[in-house]
Design an enzyme around this catalytic site. Sequence first.
Site, PDB file in Angstrom:
ATOM      1  N   ASP A  69      -0.250  -2.356  -8.331  1.00  0.00           N
ATOM      2  CA  ASP A  69      -1.702  -2.255  -8.418  1.00  0.00           C
ATOM      3  C   ASP A  69      -2.171  -3.044  -9.635  1.00  0.00           C
ATOM      4  OD1 ASP A  69      -3.988  -0.718  -7.029  1.00  0.00           O
ATOM      5  OD2 ASP A  69      -4.449  -0.572  -9.158  1.00  0.00           O
ATOM      6  N   THR A  70      -3.330  -3.666  -9.513  1.00  0.00           N
ATOM      7  CA  THR A  70      -3.891  -4.480 -10.591  1.00  0.00           C
ATOM      8  C   THR A  70      -5.320  -4.044 -10.864  1.00  0.00           C
ATOM      9  OG1 THR A  70      -2.532  -6.378  -9.935  1.00  0.00           O
ATOM     10  CG2 THR A  70      -4.451  -6.850 -11.316  1.00  0.00           C
TER      11      THR A  70
END
Length: 191
Positions: A69-70
């Site tokens: 996830d970013t």
Amino acid sequence: MRKIILASGSPRRKELLELADVPFEIVVSEVEETIGAYSSPSDIVMSLALQKASAVAENHSNQVVLGADTIVTYDSRILGKPSNEAEAKEMLRLLSGKTHEVYTGVAIISKEKTVTFYERTEVTFWGLTEEEIDVYVASKEPLDKAGSYGIQGKGSIFVQHIQGDYYSVVGLPIARLVRELKQFDSDVTHA
């Protein structure tokens, strides 16, 4: 290296794994991402990556599952994917001429172990004009990206300076990921 499962439909993560010759298949995580009361952006991205990987690992217990996830942060504000064009423009105005942080969290799960880690990268934007923002948002590129820009695409022209892992900003800190995956190689079964 044997095949892993990527718990993501992100075309950028797919491209990075292909670039590194990591054999994988995609099983998109359908988990509803929830952000609890975390103390830091690094905790948030590692938790979200773990949620995604765990959801897929439930049905693939003999495989190694990768989740990621970013998020983008500026001035203690988390900038995820914009919900519409107006929000994308607002985010780009906020980042214009300033330095922000990009956090990518990674979770790798097998029956034997779980590893989570993150990378933090500082990105500085040039000052952006309203016309540049309007043209970029009209291209639709920023609408599915944290912080409303793609550093590997048209958004690259906004970047004045980067400090840290470029590929982490794209979606996966691929050099570190490959090193971390080596400790899982014996845990991966042939597909």
